[in-house]
Design an enzyme around this catalytic site. Structure first.
Site, PDB file in Angstrom:
ATOM      1  N   GLU A   1       8.847   0.007  -7.276  1.00 50.91           N
ATOM      2  CA  GLU A   1      10.239  -0.442  -7.177  1.00 50.91           C
ATOM      3  C   GLU A   1      10.391  -1.951  -7.355  1.00 50.91           C
ATOM      4  O   GLU A   1      11.410  -2.421  -7.854  1.00 50.91           O
ATOM      5  CB  GLU A   1      10.843  -0.015  -5.831  1.00 50.91           C
ATOM      6  CG  GLU A   1      12.353  -0.238  -5.778  1.00 50.91           C
ATOM      7  CD  GLU A   1      13.000   0.324  -4.513  1.00 50.91           C
ATOM      8  OE1 GLU A   1      12.372   1.142  -3.827  1.00 50.91           O
ATOM      9  OE2 GLU A   1      14.149  -0.061  -4.230  1.00 50.91           O
TER      10      GLU A   1
ATOM     11  N   ARG B   1      23.313   9.812  -9.951  1.00 47.22           N
ATOM     12  CA  ARG B   1      23.757   9.275  -8.669  1.00 47.22           C
ATOM     13  C   ARG B   1      24.905   8.284  -8.769  1.00 47.22           C
ATOM     14  O   ARG B   1      25.788   8.258  -7.918  1.00 47.22           O
ATOM     15  CB  ARG B   1      22.566   8.619  -7.973  1.00 47.22           C
ATOM     16  CG  ARG B   1      21.560   9.651  -7.550  1.00 47.22           C
ATOM     17  CD  ARG B   1      20.304   9.044  -7.024  1.00 47.22           C
ATOM     18  NE  ARG B   1      19.392  10.095  -6.600  1.00 47.22           N
ATOM     19  CZ  ARG B   1      18.123   9.901  -6.286  1.00 47.22           C
ATOM     20  NH1 ARG B   1      17.612   8.691  -6.358  1.00 47.22           N
ATOM     21  NH2 ARG B   1      17.376  10.898  -5.915  1.00 47.22           N
TER      22      ARG B   1
ATOM     23  N   SER C   1      11.487   7.833  -9.613  1.00 43.00           N
ATOM     24  CA  SER C   1      10.831   6.687  -8.961  1.00 43.00           C
ATOM     25  C   SER C   1       9.404   7.053  -8.594  1.00 43.00           C
ATOM     26  O   SER C   1       8.490   6.251  -8.777  1.00 43.00           O
ATOM     27  CB  SER C   1      11.601   6.239  -7.729  1.00 43.00           C
ATOM     28  OG  SER C   1      11.640   7.259  -6.771  1.00 43.00           O
TER      29      SER C   1
ATOM     30  N   GLY D   1       0.992   0.761  -5.232  1.00 44.20           N
ATOM     31  CA  GLY D   1      -0.222   0.011  -4.940  1.00 44.20           C
ATOM     32  C   GLY D   1      -1.440   0.913  -4.877  1.00 44.20           C
ATOM     33  O   GLY D   1      -2.495   0.602  -5.441  1.00 44.20           O
TER      34      GLY D   1
ATOM     35  N   LEU E   1      19.011   9.245   4.416  1.00 43.61           N
ATOM     36  CA  LEU E   1      19.188  10.009   3.200  1.00 43.61           C
ATOM     37  C   LEU E   1      19.144  11.526   3.384  1.00 43.61           C
ATOM     38  O   LEU E   1      18.296  12.042   4.086  1.00 43.61           O
ATOM     39  CB  LEU E   1      18.075   9.614   2.235  1.00 43.61           C
ATOM     40  CG  LEU E   1      18.334  10.016   0.804  1.00 43.61           C
ATOM     41  CD1 LEU E   1      19.444   9.164   0.246  1.00 43.61           C
ATOM     42  CD2 LEU E   1      17.080   9.831  -0.012  1.00 43.61           C
TER      43      LEU E   1
ATOM     44  N   PHE F   1      17.340  18.756 -10.551  1.00 39.95           N
ATOM     45  CA  PHE F   1      17.688  17.481  -9.940  1.00 39.95           C
ATOM     46  C   PHE F   1      18.737  16.805 -10.794  1.00 39.95           C
ATOM     47  O   PHE F   1      18.854  17.092 -11.986  1.00 39.95           O
ATOM     48  CB  PHE F   1      16.438  16.594  -9.831  1.00 39.95           C
ATOM     49  CG  PHE F   1      16.122  16.197  -8.421  1.00 39.95           C
ATOM     50  CD1 PHE F   1      15.465  17.058  -7.578  1.00 39.95           C
ATOM     51  CD2 PHE F   1      16.488  14.949  -7.947  1.00 39.95           C
ATOM     52  CE1 PHE F   1      15.171  16.701  -6.274  1.00 39.95           C
ATOM     53  CE2 PHE F   1      16.195  14.572  -6.643  1.00 39.95           C
ATOM     54  CZ  PHE F   1      15.537  15.445  -5.802  1.00 39.95           C
TER      55      PHE F   1
ATOM     56  N   THR G   1      18.417  14.411   0.775  1.00 33.57           N
ATOM     57  CA  THR G   1      17.897  14.462  -0.591  1.00 33.57           C
ATOM     58  C   THR G   1      18.858  15.140  -1.563  1.00 33.57           C
ATOM     59  O   THR G   1      19.610  16.045  -1.206  1.00 33.57           O
ATOM     60  CB  THR G   1      16.545  15.193  -0.656  1.00 33.57           C
ATOM     61  OG1 THR G   1      16.169  15.319  -2.022  1.00 33.57           O
ATOM     62  CG2 THR G   1      16.619  16.585  -0.063  1.00 33.57           C
ATOM     63  N   GLU G   2      18.787  14.652  -2.806  1.00 37.29           N
ATOM     64  CA  GLU G   2      19.524  15.281  -3.889  1.00 37.29           C
ATOM     65  C   GLU G   2      19.056  16.731  -4.079  1.00 37.29           C
ATOM     66  O   GLU G   2      19.768  17.567  -4.614  1.00 37.29           O
ATOM     67  CB  GLU G   2      19.219  14.474  -5.147  1.00 37.29           C
ATOM     68  CG  GLU G   2      20.128  14.710  -6.291  1.00 37.29           C
ATOM     69  CD  GLU G   2      19.884  13.645  -7.359  1.00 37.29           C
ATOM     70  OE1 GLU G   2      19.982  12.454  -7.023  1.00 37.29           O
ATOM     71  OE2 GLU G   2      19.592  14.022  -8.490  1.00 37.29           O
TER      72      GLU G   2
ATOM     73  N   GLN H   1      20.997   0.987  -6.873  1.00 38.84           N
ATOM     74  CA  GLN H   1      21.477   2.369  -6.775  1.00 38.84           C
ATOM     75  C   GLN H   1      22.000   2.687  -5.381  1.00 38.84           C
ATOM     76  O   GLN H   1      21.339   2.409  -4.387  1.00 38.84           O
ATOM     77  CB  GLN H   1      20.339   3.330  -7.100  1.00 38.84           C
ATOM     78  CG  GLN H   1      20.768   4.784  -7.011  1.00 38.84           C
ATOM     79  CD  GLN H   1      19.788   5.695  -7.721  1.00 38.84           C
ATOM     80  OE1 GLN H   1      18.731   6.003  -7.194  1.00 38.84           O
ATOM     81  NE2 GLN H   1      20.118   6.104  -8.921  1.00 38.84           N
TER      82      GLN H   1
ATOM     83  N   HIS I   1      22.853   5.841  -3.274  1.00 36.57           N
ATOM     84  CA  HIS I   1      22.643   7.290  -3.281  1.00 36.57           C
ATOM     85  C   HIS I   1      23.873   7.951  -2.668  1.00 36.57           C
ATOM     86  O   HIS I   1      24.329   7.530  -1.606  1.00 36.57           O
ATOM     87  CB  HIS I   1      21.384   7.614  -2.470  1.00 36.57           C
ATOM     88  CG  HIS I   1      20.911   9.021  -2.632  1.00 36.57           C
ATOM     89  ND1 HIS I   1      21.644  10.089  -2.172  1.00 36.57           N
ATOM     90  CD2 HIS I   1      19.811   9.542  -3.203  1.00 36.57           C
ATOM     91  CE1 HIS I   1      20.986  11.210  -2.466  1.00 36.57           C
ATOM     92  NE2 HIS I   1      19.877  10.902  -3.083  1.00 36.57           N
TER      93      HIS I   1
ATOM     94  N   ARG J   1      18.852   4.908 -12.092  1.00 37.45           N
ATOM     95  CA  ARG J   1      17.648   5.726 -12.064  1.00 37.45           C
ATOM     96  C   ARG J   1      18.004   7.191 -11.802  1.00 37.45           C
ATOM     97  O   ARG J   1      18.875   7.476 -10.987  1.00 37.45           O
ATOM     98  CB  ARG J   1      16.717   5.234 -10.959  1.00 37.45           C
ATOM     99  CG  ARG J   1      15.494   6.087 -10.770  1.00 37.45           C
ATOM    100  CD  ARG J   1      14.532   5.494  -9.767  1.00 37.45           C
ATOM    101  NE  ARG J   1      14.979   5.551  -8.388  1.00 37.45           N
ATOM    102  CZ  ARG J   1      14.945   6.652  -7.637  1.00 37.45           C
ATOM    103  NH1 ARG J   1      14.522   7.787  -8.135  1.00 37.45           N
ATOM    104  NH2 ARG J   1      15.358   6.604  -6.385  1.00 37.45           N
TER     105      ARG J   1
ATOM    106  N   ALA K   1       0.830  -1.202   0.000  1.00 37.04           N
ATOM    107  CA  ALA K   1       0.000   0.000   0.000  1.00 37.04           C
ATOM    108  C   ALA K   1       0.861   1.247   0.000  1.00 37.04           C
ATOM    109  O   ALA K   1       0.575   2.230   0.663  1.00 37.04           O
ATOM    110  CB  ALA K   1      -0.940  -0.022   1.198  1.00 37.04           C
ATOM    111  N   GLY K   2       1.942   1.205  -0.775  1.00 36.84           N
ATOM    112  CA  GLY K   2       2.725   2.417  -0.982  1.00 36.84           C
ATOM    113  C   GLY K   2       2.191   3.149  -2.197  1.00 36.84           C
ATOM    114  O   GLY K   2       1.051   2.917  -2.641  1.00 36.84           O
ATOM    115  N   GLY K   3       3.005   4.005  -2.762  1.00 36.75           N
ATOM    116  CA  GLY K   3       2.566   4.831  -3.884  1.00 36.75           C
ATOM    117  C   GLY K   3       2.093   4.019  -5.072  1.00 36.75           C
ATOM    118  O   GLY K   3       1.076   4.340  -5.699  1.00 36.75           O
TER     119      GLY K   3
ATOM    120  N   HIS L   1      20.104   2.490  -1.902  1.00 36.80           N
ATOM    121  CA  HIS L   1      18.918   3.326  -2.003  1.00 36.80           C
ATOM    122  C   HIS L   1      17.781   2.735  -2.807  1.00 36.80           C
ATOM    123  O   HIS L   1      16.624   2.806  -2.402  1.00 36.80           O
ATOM    124  CB  HIS L   1      19.340   4.669  -2.613  1.00 36.80           C
ATOM    125  CG  HIS L   1      18.251   5.699  -2.619  1.00 36.80           C
ATOM    126  ND1 HIS L   1      17.584   6.052  -1.472  1.00 36.80           N
ATOM    127  CD2 HIS L   1      17.718   6.439  -3.613  1.00 36.80           C
ATOM    128  CE1 HIS L   1      16.690   6.986  -1.766  1.00 36.80           C
ATOM    129  NE2 HIS L   1      16.734   7.224  -3.056  1.00 36.80           N
TER     130      HIS L   1
END
Lengths: 244, 576
Positions: free
Chosen positions: B379, B282, B395, B17, B248, B116, B250-251, B236, B238, B390, B13-15, B348
């Site tokens: 992912e 990255r 992502s 799903g 992390l 980015f 962030t970039e 990857q 990071h 990536r 149930a992440g992004g 990452h």
């Protein structure tokens, strides 16, 4: 350093809980609070004892899974952080720490330090969303939003749903949680259509889930790891009164 | 066993799903199974942004975005899928906006965008502002917005259900078996289609930005049933994990103007990527950091460098990068407005995963044969839009775009098909696994094997790899797999048995580690995130192809190769 931990153990929601005392050695200042608990759990597993169950996942303060009351404070003594972000340098050698789960009627203990926060879902189901129509793609940037509104909506939307506000409140009120959700959408044009319905339904769902009311002690704001402002509750009250 | 019947079952149930759920019409019966509570999923940790060529601040074009993604992938990404994703991107952003996602805004009310790594204008000329964001909590906002939409839809959520097996029959999938954590009971979910959206496997490595739940479950349960895993050698790292924790930064911190410096105070990325410097992709930045460390230019000659944000000023840091500044203060007691942040590469993201087409349908061989009714996105899937490396922000875009497409296709498939009968041995494999673990009485503990696995994967299979190290790693890994047969747990209860679930997760991690390691040994070239010290160059002649890794029980895995979809953009040297 060495610490004495008094940890709440409870084998299920129905059973009676109790504090169990543990002595942990070799704690370093760089260790996080949860790394210290991991170490203790590995020792327990080695002795064939059942490890302490506690909620945790991302360990960077964003998933909202963790929640412990440490020495009477939700997420421990520091301001603006979750329990997983707490480091042992906050504590002194020889200290005794009391570790308990969230205490609130609406959050049942599942096991040891883990609690069931599905009551928050019940509130969200009642109206914590925008009912968009599906259809053709809109024009680019069809919906310009003032930066000030966008920033305020963002601040309210930083809520991670951990429940510290409820645990910190003597009335176990969820009004900071509900206020933040309502205010997020009140700031955005998308949220206007069903605004009055949302306020009413979410407040009713909150009441029926057994959360108490706000008596303005400010404990929720003080303990919120995302430092969500109590002004969200003021706005919630104002909106609620407007329509009722 | 408890039995349930649904039209579509979504695992995770992440992004990805939840994007799939949002695309399924209300008439279909949908269940979402998650081992966590839904909005605890790891999408929420994504910080910097989601890219789309909106052109809100300067000229931009979806084809430039596609070009950057292809080049970023070191030409291993499938160009048809990449063009699809970049074309769909602007609509995906507006869709999230309509659902109430509070994007950061510009003074004129439009959605704010920032630069980015690897995102450029005019075919690589200079950085472009393409990443839409909600300060540095973009993933959190996406996850909560999508979850709210799923609640609106009256989806059946089965929280804290650990899926342990997929049920397949004659090249089609007809459901899954899951363990309900609160009772230890096994449930069979019988369905017309299954969408896997279970995320990555960063926890196979010692230093990682991933949450503890990222153990490769979805990939492993496919792999165990004879479904291949694609391009698993590409992991990857990071470049800017907080030293020493791996959390992390962030970039976006470099997007806002932060720079990397070595012990001499040099901005070393000027040497490695002269045109876009600190905003190089990255894989390149991670390698450059290690080159500096190897040359003795790490800070205090140790294994980290500095990320310097001091010149950006406290106001910008607090407004645009509040989480990052918070991390530095909380974890390291460092004030990023006054002093640089110690960073080093951290595990990452998995570019590889369950092979799918652009509709999320799972592919089982080099000819593109389909496992009917089985979908994967996010992912855990490999479409492949990320190829060998990536780009940042892609992502979130991947999971929104391909999550939706998987949801749409699974709906069409489920509307037009019937429930097929469950095979008689459904759930047998997971049952015998769980029984074995429960009955073991003398043997190593879960955490002991897990810690060793994480150490060897980090030592021998991370940013730089070579034959000798990986051979050693392979023999250590098979020893660990043997030890795992005897793994014992002290908690034998059925009620919230986290130790049992940890044993299952470890079995998954051992499987995906095997696929990653053997893929890395096989690929005798350096491409994107896969850097071989013994084969330092890219070799398009022999290796411009996808690997499909098949599990052979009791033996090393075998491989097949799948062509890369080229055509639009010419394969060139990758220079920044």
């Amino acid at each position: 350093m060495q610490l004495t931990l008094k940890i709440w153990r409870q084998s299920s929601a129905e059973s009676t809980g109790f504090f169990e005392k543990y002595i942990v050695d070799n704690v370093t200042a760089d260790m996080s609070f949860f790394e210290m608990l991991d170490m203790l759990n590995n020792d327990l597993i080695k002795q064939n004892k059942s490890p302490i169950v506690f909620d945790h996942d991302c360990r960077e303060g964003i998933c909202g899974t963790c929640g412990l009351v440490i020495n009477g404070r939700a997420h421990g003594p520091l301001k603006g952080v979750t329990a997983c972000q707490l480091h042992m340098r906050t504590f002194k050698n020889g200290e005794t720490l009391t570790v308990e789960p969230w205490r609130a009627k609406s959050f049942k203990v599942i096991k040891d330090l883990a609690v069931d926060r599905q009551a928050f879902d019940k509130i969200m189901e009642a109206g914590g969303y925008i009912s968009v129509k599906t259809g053709g793609a809109p024009d680019a940037n069809a919906m310009p939003i003032f930066k000030e509104n966008a920033d305020e909506a963002f601040d309210s939307a930083t809520c991670i749903g951990c429940g510290a506000c409820v645990a910190a409140c003597k009335n176990s009120s969820a009004m900071l949680f509900v206020g933040a959700k309502v205010n997020q959408y009140a700031q955005l044009p998308q949220g206007q259509v069903e605004h009055s319905k949302r306020v009413k339904n979410m407040v009713e769902a909150m009441d029926s889930a057994g959360f108490g009311n706000c008596t303005n002690t400010g404990a929720c704001e003080a303990e919120c790891p995302k430092e969500i402002s109590i002004s969200n509750i003021i706005k919630l009250n104002k909106e609620y009164l407007k329509f009722h | 066993m408890n039995k349930h019947q649904y039209d579509v079952i979504v695992i995770g149930a992440g992004g990805a799903g939840l994007s799939a759920v949002a695309a399924i019409p209300k008439g279909l019966k949908v269940a979402v199974l998650s081992k966590l509570f839904p909005f605890r999923s790891h999408t929420g940790a994504a910080q910097g942004g989601i890219s789309a060529a909106l052109g809100n601040l300067e000229e931009d074009n979806p084809l430039w975005h596609a070009y950057d993604t292809v080049k970023g992938s070191d030409y291993l990404g499938d160009q048809d899928a990449i063009i699809q994703m970049c074309n769909d991107a602007p609509d995906a952003i507006f869709d999230l906006e309509r659902k109430g996602l509070p994007f950061s805004r510009l003074g004129n009310g439009k959605i704010s965008q920032r630069p980015f790594g690897g995102h450029t204008k005019n075919w690589g000329e200079s950085p472009v502002r393409r990443a839409c964001h909600s300060a540095d909590r973009t993933g959190h906002m996406i996850l909560h917005t999508l979850y709210q939409q799923a609640l609106r839809r009256e989806t059946n959520f089965f929280d804290e259900f650990q899926v342990v097996e997929i049920i397949t029959k004659d090249n089609s999938c007809c459901g899954v078996v899951a363990v309900k954590l609160s009772t230890g009971e096994r449930h069979v979910f019988h369905s017309k289609s299954v969408i896997l959206a279970t995320g990555g496997y960063g926890r196979c490595f010692k230093v990682t930005s991933n949450a503890l739940s990222l153990t490769g479950d979805g990939m492993a349960i496919c792999y165990q049933k004879g479904i291949p895993l694609q391009d698993m050698e590409f992991v990857q790292f990071h470049p800017t994990g907080l030293h020493p924790l791996g959390i992390l930064i962030t970039e976006g911190a470099r997007g806002e103007g932060g720079i990397l410096v070595n012990s001499r105070g040099e901005r070393f990325m000027e040497r490695y990527a002269p045109s876009i410097k600190d905003l190089a992709p990255r894989d390149i930045v991670s390698r450059s950091i290690y080159e500096e460390i190897k040359a003795g230019r790490g800070i205090d000659a140790k294994d980290f460098v500095h990320l310097d944000l001091t010149h950006l000023g406290r106001k910008l840091l607090d407004e645009k990068l509040p989480d990052v500044t918070g991390f530095a203060r909380t974890y390291l007691n460092i004030e990023p407005a006054d002093e640089p942040i110690p960073v080093k590469p951290t595990t990452h993201y998995a570019m590889g995963g369950i092979p799918t087409d652009v509709d999320g349908r799972v592919i089982i061989d080099p000819d593109g044969s389909i496992m009917h009714g089985l979908y994967a996105s996010g992912e855990c899937a490999c479409v492949s839009v990320h190829g060998a490396n990536r780009l940042g922000t892609n992502s979130l875009l991947d999971l929104v775009v391909f999550g939706k497409r998987a949801g749409q296709h699974a709906s069409i498939y489920s509307e037009s098909s019937k429930l097929s009968e469950l095979p008689s041995d459904a759930g047998y494999d997971s049952e015998s696994f769980l029984q074995q673990v429960r009955s073991n009485t003398r043997g190593p503990k879960v955490y002991e094997i897990r810690e060793k696995m994480q150490e060897i994967m980090m030592d021998y299979c991370s940013v730089f790899r070579n034959e000798e190290g990986m051979k050693k790693c392979a023999s250590l890994l098979s020893e660990l797999r043997e030890d795992f047969q005897k793994v014992t747990i002290s908690d034998k209860s059925n009620f919230y048995n986290y130790e049992m679930m940890a044993a299952f997760e470890l079995s998954c991690m051992l499987d995906v580690s095997e696929a990653t390691l053997h893929g890395a040994m096989l690929r005798k070239e350096s491409r994107g995130a896969h850097s071989r010290e013994d084969y330092p160059d890219r070799n398009d002649q022999d290796w411009l192809k996808h690997t499909l890794c098949y599990q052979e029980k009791g033996n090393d895995p075998t491989f097949k190769f799948k062509n890369v979809n080229l055509g639009k953009f010419e394969v060139k040297a990758r220079v920044y």
